[in-house]
Design a protein around this motif. Structure first.
Motif, PDB file in Angstrom:
ATOM      1  N   SER A 144       0.846  -1.183   0.000  1.00 29.88           N
ATOM      2  CA  SER A 144       0.000   0.000   0.000  1.00 29.88           C
ATOM      3  C   SER A 144       0.880   1.231   0.000  1.00 29.88           C
ATOM      4  O   SER A 144       2.093   1.143   0.161  1.00 29.88           O
ATOM      5  CB  SER A 144      -0.904   0.006   1.243  1.00 29.88           C
TER       6      SER A 144
ATOM      7  N   THR B 245       1.522   5.554  -1.465  1.00 34.23           N
ATOM      8  CA  THR B 245       1.399   6.408  -2.636  1.00 34.23           C
ATOM      9  C   THR B 245       2.752   6.851  -3.118  1.00 34.23           C
ATOM     10  O   THR B 245       3.750   6.760  -2.412  1.00 34.23           O
ATOM     11  CB  THR B 245       0.571   7.667  -2.299  1.00 34.23           C
TER      12      THR B 245
ATOM     13  N   GLN C 254       1.363  16.136  -5.121  1.00 30.61           N
ATOM     14  CA  GLN C 254       2.260  15.047  -5.495  1.00 30.61           C
ATOM     15  C   GLN C 254       3.700  15.424  -5.191  1.00 30.61           C
ATOM     16  O   GLN C 254       4.469  14.615  -4.664  1.00 30.61           O
ATOM     17  CB  GLN C 254       2.102  14.729  -6.987  1.00 30.61           C
TER      18      GLN C 254
ATOM     19  N   THR D  37       7.648   3.362  -1.073  1.00 25.85           N
ATOM     20  CA  THR D  37       6.432   2.637  -1.395  1.00 25.85           C
ATOM     21  C   THR D  37       6.806   1.428  -2.239  1.00 25.85           C
ATOM     22  O   THR D  37       7.425   1.565  -3.291  1.00 25.85           O
ATOM     23  CB  THR D  37       5.456   3.537  -2.183  1.00 25.85           C
TER      24      THR D  37
ATOM     25  N   VAL E  25       6.196  -1.514  -4.780  1.00 24.25           N
ATOM     26  CA  VAL E  25       5.334  -1.922  -5.888  1.00 24.25           C
ATOM     27  C   VAL E  25       5.871  -3.242  -6.428  1.00 24.25           C
ATOM     28  O   VAL E  25       7.025  -3.314  -6.870  1.00 24.25           O
ATOM     29  CB  VAL E  25       5.303  -0.856  -7.006  1.00 24.25           C
TER      30      VAL E  25
ATOM     31  N   ASP F 217       0.944  -5.937  -7.491  1.00 24.50           N
ATOM     32  CA  ASP F 217       0.326  -4.658  -7.811  1.00 24.50           C
ATOM     33  C   ASP F 217       0.091  -4.494  -9.308  1.00 24.50           C
ATOM     34  O   ASP F 217      -0.783  -3.736  -9.726  1.00 24.50           O
ATOM     35  CB  ASP F 217       1.210  -3.519  -7.305  1.00 24.50           C
TER      36      ASP F 217
ATOM     37  N   ASP G 289      -7.580   0.087  -9.924  1.00 23.05           N
ATOM     38  CA  ASP G 289      -6.256   0.575  -9.509  1.00 23.05           C
ATOM     39  C   ASP G 289      -5.587   1.445 -10.568  1.00 23.05           C
ATOM     40  O   ASP G 289      -4.424   1.816 -10.411  1.00 23.05           O
ATOM     41  CB  ASP G 289      -5.325  -0.599  -9.179  1.00 23.05           C
ATOM     42  N   GLU G 290      -6.312   1.746 -11.623  1.00 25.52           N
ATOM     43  CA  GLU G 290      -5.687   2.435 -12.756  1.00 25.52           C
ATOM     44  C   GLU G 290      -5.071   3.779 -12.381  1.00 25.52           C
ATOM     45  O   GLU G 290      -4.098   4.202 -13.001  1.00 25.52           O
ATOM     46  CB  GLU G 290      -6.714   2.660 -13.880  1.00 25.52           C
ATOM     47  N   GLU G 291      -5.628   4.462 -11.396  1.00 26.39           N
ATOM     48  CA  GLU G 291      -5.152   5.804 -11.052  1.00 26.39           C
ATOM     49  C   GLU G 291      -4.319   5.842  -9.778  1.00 26.39           C
ATOM     50  O   GLU G 291      -4.002   6.936  -9.284  1.00 26.39           O
ATOM     51  CB  GLU G 291      -6.352   6.756 -10.917  1.00 26.39           C
ATOM     52  N   ARG G 292      -3.945   4.678  -9.229  1.00 27.51           N
ATOM     53  CA  ARG G 292      -3.049   4.705  -8.078  1.00 27.51           C
ATOM     54  C   ARG G 292      -1.767   5.417  -8.474  1.00 27.51           C
ATOM     55  O   ARG G 292      -1.145   5.075  -9.482  1.00 27.51           O
ATOM     56  CB  ARG G 292      -2.736   3.283  -7.605  1.00 27.51           C
TER      57      ARG G 292
ATOM     58  N   GLU H 212       1.349   5.453  -7.604  1.00 27.94           N
ATOM     59  CA  GLU H 212       2.576   4.701  -7.829  1.00 27.94           C
ATOM     60  C   GLU H 212       2.500   3.853  -9.092  1.00 27.94           C
ATOM     61  O   GLU H 212       3.527   3.577  -9.735  1.00 27.94           O
ATOM     62  CB  GLU H 212       2.921   3.828  -6.615  1.00 27.94           C
ATOM     63  N   LEU H 213       1.275   3.442  -9.494  1.00 27.75           N
ATOM     64  CA  LEU H 213       1.127   2.667 -10.721  1.00 27.75           C
ATOM     65  C   LEU H 213       1.128   3.584 -11.949  1.00 27.75           C
ATOM     66  O   LEU H 213       1.605   3.189 -13.017  1.00 27.75           O
ATOM     67  CB  LEU H 213      -0.139   1.818 -10.658  1.00 27.75           C
TER      68      LEU H 213
END
Length: 291
Positions: A21, A23, A38, A52, A54, A102, A257-260, A262-263
């Motif tokens: 988890s 950001t 950000q 974070t 990933v 992730d 999760d498209e807008e997380r 870190e992704l």
């Protein structure tokens, strides 16, 4: 792409995966400006030394090798990219669906669509990254013009790659196909064969090892890389081909999760000039960037 048996090491790694988890900010090198929040979050993370995590599931080559190139870019943003390698094409999706990863990076869009439909999974693509081109390889000739009458041509035995192989041969002027056949073409759709080529359909993974027994063979890029035969490439699919438009290799996440952040940062790093330059230098004519 073909299925391969999962190694014990990869299975053990998959079983030990844990969710994560947190950001992170958007990727360095993106043309989109960072928001104040950000930038503040990134500065705060950097100051605290927190990272974070990933976790991304990937096939060893070329996907994991490409992900290695973005580790420094993401580290600058407070993201610890952890790459989990898989040797099959099922576990990366089941582990992602279960929340143990992730993201994953190993498959093309039609495979993903079929997997979701058959397994009830909720995985979506967030970036078209590259295309793994089929190529014509040979141990016996240095150009297609040298092919003799009746030459033996190895092609993949599965329907999808077999059709792509025939389309590639047609693009090189070696055969002609029924224009309606498209990516469903078979040998029955060959309308002209001026060199009387003889087709030998083999399991795609076996074609590199069979190359000495064939005049030419149409081989998937990942298998050519694994076999170390890219120096024997005579011709390959390009970005204008129907296959390139149909089979992009995609970066995938769970639906929702498209807008997380870190992704999003991972996506932007993977679509950076750093990765494009690496692809062009490391896999010339075999892996083609789509960005």
């Amino acid at each position: 792409m073909k299925f391969r048996t999962l190694t014990a090491a990869a299975l053990a790694a998959a079983m030990l995966l844990a969710g994560c988890s947190g950001t992170a900010s958007s990727s360095q090198g993106s043309s989109a400006p960072q928001s104040t929040s950000q930038a503040s979050s990134q500065a705060s993370q950097a100051a605290s030394g927190e990272l974070t995590v990933v976790k991304v599931g990937a096939s060893p080559s070329p996907h994991a090798e490409m992900l290695e190139q973005v580790k420094p870019l993401l580290a600058e943003q407070g993201i610890d990219l952890q790459i989990v390698e898989f040797d099959d094409y099922v576990m990366p999706n089941t582990a992602l669906e279960a929340g143990d990863l992730d993201a994953n990076f190993f498959q093309h869009q039609p495979y993903l669509d079929d997997f979701n439909e058959k397994n009830g999974t909720h995985i979506v693509s967030i970036a078209d990254v590259h295309f793994e081109a089929l190529g014509v390889y040979s141990d016996k000739v240095t150009s297609l013009e040298e092919l003799s009458d009746g030459a033996v041509v190895g092609i993949p035995s599965d329907n999808t790659n077999g059709a792509r192989a025939l389309q590639l041969l047609a693009a090189q002027g070696l055969i002609e196909l029924d224009p309606e056949a498209g990516l469903s073409a078979t040998e029955l759709d060959v309308t002209k064969n001026p060199k009387n080529l003889k087709f030998e359909a083999l399991e795609a993974a076996q074609l590199p090892a069979s190359l000495p027994d064939l005049d030419i063979a149409v081989i998937n890029g990942n298998y050519a890389l694994g076999a170390g035969i890219t120096d024997k490439l005579l011709a390959c699919e390009d970005t204008s081909s129907e296959a390139a438009q149909t089979y992009p290799n995609v970066l995938c996440v769970r639906e929702g999760d498209e807008e997380r952040p870190e992704l999003v940062a991972l996506k932007e790093a993977l679509l950076s000039d750093t990765v494009k330059d690496f692809i062009v230098e490391a896999y010339p004519g075999v892996v083609i960037p789509l960005f």
